[in-house]
Design a protein around this motif. Structure first.
Motif, PDB file in Angstrom:
ATOM      1  N   ALA A   9       0.558  -1.509  -0.088  1.00 41.18           N
ATOM      2  CA  ALA A   9       0.406  -0.125  -0.306  1.00 41.18           C
ATOM      3  C   ALA A   9       0.718   1.297   0.044  1.00 41.18           C
ATOM      4  N   ALA A  10       1.917   1.094   0.435  1.00 47.36           N
ATOM      5  CA  ALA A  10       3.361   2.501   1.226  1.00 47.36           C
ATOM      6  C   ALA A  10       3.562   3.410  -0.843  1.00 47.36           C
ATOM      7  N   VAL A  11       3.265   1.407  -1.483  1.00 48.82           N
ATOM      8  CA  VAL A  11       3.826   2.148  -2.907  1.00 48.82           C
ATOM      9  C   VAL A  11       3.181   3.038  -3.900  1.00 48.82           C
ATOM     10  N   PRO A  12       1.756   2.988  -3.973  1.00 52.24           N
ATOM     11  CA  PRO A  12       0.710   3.790  -4.709  1.00 52.24           C
ATOM     12  C   PRO A  12       0.408   4.594  -3.941  1.00 52.24           C
ATOM     13  N   VAL A  13       0.865   4.366  -2.860  1.00 46.49           N
ATOM     14  CA  VAL A  13       0.165   6.197  -2.170  1.00 46.49           C
ATOM     15  C   VAL A  13       1.760   6.969  -2.320  1.00 46.49           C
ATOM     16  N   GLY A  14       2.794   6.526  -1.887  1.00 47.09           N
ATOM     17  CA  GLY A  14       3.771   6.688  -1.374  1.00 47.09           C
ATOM     18  C   GLY A  14       4.194   7.733  -3.004  1.00 47.09           C
ATOM     19  N   LEU A  15       3.537   7.297  -4.224  1.00 47.88           N
ATOM     20  CA  LEU A  15       4.242   7.420  -5.178  1.00 47.88           C
ATOM     21  C   LEU A  15       3.497   8.836  -5.682  1.00 47.88           C
ATOM     22  N   PRO A  16       2.466   8.619  -5.632  1.00 40.24           N
ATOM     23  CA  PRO A  16       1.896  10.785  -6.379  1.00 40.24           C
ATOM     24  C   PRO A  16       2.017  11.262  -5.105  1.00 40.24           C
ATOM     25  N   LEU A  17       2.089  11.135  -3.738  1.00 41.01           N
ATOM     26  CA  LEU A  17       2.971  12.020  -2.954  1.00 41.01           C
ATOM     27  C   LEU A  17       4.103  12.536  -3.449  1.00 41.01           C
ATOM     28  N   GLY A  40       4.727  12.801  -6.397  1.00 47.18           N
ATOM     29  CA  GLY A  40       5.228  14.204  -7.295  1.00 47.18           C
ATOM     30  C   GLY A  40       5.472  12.829  -8.178  1.00 47.18           C
ATOM     31  N   ARG A  41       5.485  12.105  -8.175  1.00 45.08           N
ATOM     32  CA  ARG A  41       6.383  10.896  -9.499  1.00 45.08           C
ATOM     33  C   ARG A  41       4.520  10.069  -9.819  1.00 45.08           C
ATOM     34  N   TRP A  42       3.815  10.835 -10.570  1.00 42.16           N
ATOM     35  CA  TRP A  42       2.230  10.453 -11.180  1.00 42.16           C
ATOM     36  C   TRP A  42       2.595   9.123 -12.228  1.00 42.16           C
ATOM     37  N   PRO A  43       4.013   9.825 -13.112  1.00 43.11           N
ATOM     38  CA  PRO A  43       4.059   8.641 -14.190  1.00 43.11           C
ATOM     39  C   PRO A  43       4.524   7.070 -13.407  1.00 43.11           C
ATOM     40  N   ALA A  44       4.710   7.343 -12.961  1.00 42.72           N
ATOM     41  CA  ALA A  44       5.874   5.707 -11.746  1.00 42.72           C
ATOM     42  C   ALA A  44       4.430   5.553 -10.988  1.00 42.72           C
ATOM     43  N   ALA A  45       3.537   6.246 -10.531  1.00 44.73           N
ATOM     44  CA  ALA A  45       2.245   5.714 -10.215  1.00 44.73           C
ATOM     45  C   ALA A  45       1.631   5.633 -11.046  1.00 44.73           C
ATOM     46  N   LEU A  46       1.240   5.416 -12.102  1.00 42.08           N
ATOM     47  CA  LEU A  46       0.836   5.002 -13.118  1.00 42.08           C
ATOM     48  C   LEU A  46       0.978   3.822 -13.844  1.00 42.08           C
ATOM     49  N   LEU A  90       0.915  -2.498 -13.868  1.00 47.34           N
ATOM     50  CA  LEU A  90       1.583  -3.421 -13.775  1.00 47.34           C
ATOM     51  C   LEU A  90       0.425  -4.200 -12.554  1.00 47.34           C
ATOM     52  N   ALA A  91       0.221  -3.930 -11.861  1.00 45.37           N
ATOM     53  CA  ALA A  91      -0.756  -4.463 -10.710  1.00 45.37           C
ATOM     54  C   ALA A  91      -1.750  -4.611 -11.342  1.00 45.37           C
ATOM     55  N   ALA A  92      -2.575  -3.997 -11.857  1.00 48.24           N
ATOM     56  CA  ALA A  92      -3.519  -4.404 -12.470  1.00 48.24           C
ATOM     57  C   ALA A  92      -3.445  -5.606 -14.079  1.00 48.24           C
ATOM     58  N   ALA A  93      -2.246  -5.355 -14.700  1.00 46.44           N
ATOM     59  CA  ALA A  93      -1.621  -7.341 -15.367  1.00 46.44           C
ATOM     60  C   ALA A  93      -1.212  -7.692 -14.692  1.00 46.44           C
ATOM     61  N   ALA A  94      -1.059  -7.595 -13.589  1.00 52.20           N
ATOM     62  CA  ALA A  94      -0.445  -9.103 -12.471  1.00 52.20           C
ATOM     63  C   ALA A  94      -1.485  -9.946 -11.872  1.00 52.20           C
ATOM     64  N   ILE A  95      -2.588  -8.600 -11.469  1.00 49.26           N
ATOM     65  CA  ILE A  95      -3.412  -9.293 -10.427  1.00 49.26           C
ATOM     66  C   ILE A  95      -5.014 -10.063 -11.912  1.00 49.26           C
TER      67      ILE A  95
END
Length: 187
Positions: free
Chosen positions: A12-20, A22-28, A33-38
């Motif tokens: 949970a820290a990765v998707p919450v932390g990346l936008p905080l 300011g790393r929107w491309p990394a968050a997207l 990747l999460a959607a493609a895997a799960i």
């Protein structure tokens, strides 16, 4: 957090932390990747559960599930390589028959790993309980699992636990047959 919950906090820290940060491309990218895997896993498990529920609604008496590998080793002759292949449990199809519940391994050679029948008279009781999404024998699921426990007092291996996404009717079938089997011995 619970004993296995630390990884959920990290995930949970990765998707919450990346936008905080300011790393929107990394968050997207992470979300993609999460959607493609799960996504495919969720779809496959959902489809298997729906197919099994539809079969039960039409009167079928079979259940698709897994049994712990340490229990499967007591039933079938399995080599050490199976621990790597089947770490999340041995995939089986359970079918109700006149004599008992037949366990047939899925994806294995039927000649080398033949079906095994647990006689109705050997089953003392059955119960179902929620197993969550992670079983004690390593089965991970996106959809919730149900653990069906068959009490086998005469078996040195202890109870037989079958985890499945759709256990509907299995415990009731065992109870029905157990009562019918008890009536046969009384009369």
């Amino acid at each position: 957090m619970r004993r296995r919950g630390w990884w959920l906090g990290l995930a949970a820290a990765v998707p919450v932390g990346l936008p905080l940060l300011g790393r929107w491309p990394a968050a997207l990218a992470f979300a993609g990747l999460a959607a493609a895997a799960i996504g495919p896993v969720l779809l496959a498990q959902w489809w298997a559960r729906e197919r099994q529920r539809a079969a039960h609604a039409s009167g079928a008496q079979w259940w698709s599930g897994r049994i712990p590998l340490e229990r499967a080793v007591l039933i079938w002759e399995l080599g050490t390589g199976f621990a790597l292949l089947l770490g999340g449990g041995m995939p089986v199809v359970v079918t109700a028959g006149d004599d008992g519940l037949t366990l047939r391994p899925r994806r294995l050679s039927p000649r080398r790993h033949p079906s095994v029948t647990v006689l109705w008279s050997d089953i003392a009781a059955a119960r179902a309980e929620p197993a969550g999404r992670l079983t004690s024998h390593g089965r991970v699921a996106v959809l919730p699992l149900t653990a069906v426990t068959l009490e086998l007092p005469g078996d040195t291996g202890g109870p037989l636990v079958i985890t499945t996404h759709a256990a509907g009717g299995l415990v009731e079938m065992v109870a029905e047959r157990h009562i019918a089997h008890g009536d046969d011995h009384q009369g």
